[in-house]
Design an enzyme around this catalytic site. Structure first.
Site, PDB file in Angstrom:
ATOM      1  N   ASP A 123      40.380  37.127  29.196  1.00 10.80           N
ATOM      2  CA  ASP A 123      41.585  37.915  28.928  1.00 10.80           C
ATOM      3  C   ASP A 123      41.303  39.382  28.599  1.00 10.80           C
ATOM      4  O   ASP A 123      42.195  40.087  28.108  1.00 10.80           O
ATOM      5  CB  ASP A 123      42.377  37.273  27.779  1.00 10.80           C
ATOM      6  N   ASP A 182      47.000  33.115  35.478  1.00 13.05           N
ATOM      7  CA  ASP A 182      47.097  34.272  34.582  1.00 13.05           C
ATOM      8  C   ASP A 182      45.950  35.269  34.806  1.00 13.05           C
ATOM      9  O   ASP A 182      46.084  36.467  34.559  1.00 13.05           O
ATOM     10  CB  ASP A 182      47.053  33.839  33.107  1.00 13.05           C
TER      11      ASP A 182
HETATM   12  N1  GLY Z   1      47.861  31.965  28.989  1.00 14.76           N
HETATM   13  C1  GLY Z   1      48.626  33.136  28.960  1.00 14.76           C
HETATM   14  C2  GLY Z   1      50.072  32.871  28.955  1.00 14.76           C
HETATM   15  O1  GLY Z   1      50.523  32.125  28.114  1.00 14.76           O
HETATM   16  O2  GLY Z   1      50.769  33.391  29.786  1.00 14.76           O
END
Ligand code: GLY
Length: 405
Positions: A123, A182
């Site tokens: 992330d 994501d």
């Molecule tokens: N995992 C990132 C989100 O909840 O979008």
């Protein structure tokens, strides 16, 4: 002679414009009323975020707020959302030049900086590019650049060339290699790193990851799975499933929005038409979905079993609105106006009291009614930092259509 040459000149200009990939083919007209609402939204958000700043400890980042228990939830800098708070402060500062917002952004960037060396998360794009990327865009500084380059290096350590992806989540089973949709959102940092350093390895990782994801994450209708589990040794697909969605075969709303945004960025950065097609296919899936409500704020999953009583997800709408306001500039087949109009409806809905919190409420967050992780029973129908961040970004993008060139 001059008249004979005119069609040739016009055609050449058109071809240049289309192949540039960043040309607004239609002059989209923002609505005056929405522009006024956005102006007010920014002012209100300035005040909300100054209130939010008082709800966190010196090393903490806002996470969410539980309206029923009046309980604020904060996180440490290693939570995947830590970049959204400084990013939103910076976007807001850019609008109204409110000095306390800049001071708070600078303070919290100092707390976040150590995450540049975090190699345990995929992330880092969210965390470091939404924060330091915006800081560096507004006022470029060598120290921001160094942090961003280190972040891109840390992110790149999670790339496996056999799989062709950056690993999203670590697993106890060494043969698992988990990649979530994501992850498309973390690639922008890598493109920035190649622009900045001239080192094409970041670019190649981003393109390979996007190509592998395009091959394996999408169904024939261009909805996407949330999680693909690859074999870490061979790269073969072992499982296609969900973590945060309703079911393995469902379309988790935020996942669709991440894909839309991610492939729009891919087209911006590469000008490869296949990414534009992919983004447009995803947009088609979202905007023609029979379960998308009239206000265009999706339920948390397009296939949730209790629609129309399922919780809505304002964050998915905010991400999609921001993406559509970029995609409409590149779109072909006359689709640009459709994307612009859809984003406009989303922004109007999010600006209404149904979604926008009244001053001094909602723990200081701008938007209500998002869903973080429903299957885990966490963050259901609450404010979330990324809903605010992409809402503010989308409003900024909408406003820019009203600026006379
Ligand atoms: N995992 C990132 C989100 O909840 O979008």
């Amino acid at each position: 002679m001059k008249l004979k040459l005119l069609p040739v000149i016009v055609c050449t200009l058109c071809l240049c414009a289309f192949s540039s990939g960043s040309f607004a083919q239609v002059d989209f007209k923002p609505q005056k009323e929405l522009l006024s609402a956005i102006k007010k939204n920014f002012k209100d958000a300035d005040a909300q975020y100054q209130f939010l700043a008082k709800q966190i400890g010196p090393e903490e980042f806002p996470k969410t707020y539980h309206p029923n228990t009046n309980n604020q939830e904060n996180s440490a800098s290693d939570w995947w959302c830590s970049g959204f708070y400084p990013g939103t402060l910076l976007y807001l500062y850019e609008q109204d030049h409110n000095k306390p917002l800049l001071a708070e952004a600078n303070r919290i960037l100092g707390v976040l900086a150590k995450e540049q060396f975090n190699t345990h998360t995929h992330d880092l794009g969210f965390m470091m590019y939404c924060s330091f990327g915006n800081a560096n865009r507004i006022e470029p500084k060598p120290e921001y650049k160094e942090i961003l380059i280190n972040s891109a290096k840390s992110l790149s350590t999670r790339f496996n060339p056999t799989v062709g992806c950056i690993k999203s989540w670590d697993s106890k089973n060494p043969s698992d290699y988990l990649v979530i949709i994501d992850n498309m959102m973390n690639l922008e940092l890598l493109f920035w790193a190649t622009h900045e350093t001239g080192d094409s390895s970041y670019y190649k990782i981003a393109v390979t990851h996007a190509n592998t994801t395009m091959k394996n994450h999408f169904r024939p209708d261009y909805s996407s799975y949330h999680v693909i589990n690859y074999d870490a040794q061979t790269g073969a697909v072992k499982e296609k499933k969900t973590a945060q969605g309703f079911a393995n075969e469902s379309a988790w709303a935020r996942g669709q929005a991440w894909g839309l945004y991610g492939y729009t960025v891919m087209y911006r950065e590469t000008k490869d038409k296949k990414y534009l097609d992919q983004a447009q296919h995803i947009a088609q899936f979202i905007l023609t979905n029979p379960n998308l409500p009239a206000d265009k704020i999706p339920y948390w999953d397009y296939n949730a079993n209790n629609i129309p009583n399922a919780p809505k997800d304002a964050s998915a709408a905010a991400v999609a609105a921001s993406a559509l306001l970029e995609l409409c500039r590149y779109a072909d087949n006359g689709k640009g106006q459709e994307y612009f109009d859809a984003a406009q409806t989303m922004l109007k809905s999010l600006s209404s009291p149904t979604y926008k919190a009244a001053a001094g409420t909602n723990g200081g967050f701008i938007l209500k009614h998002s869903v973080g992780h429903l299957p885990a029973g966490t963050e259901i129908d609450v404010p979330l930092t990324y809903a605010d961040y992409y809402f503010v970004e989308a409003m900024k993008r909408y406003k820019e259509f009203g600026v006379t060139k």
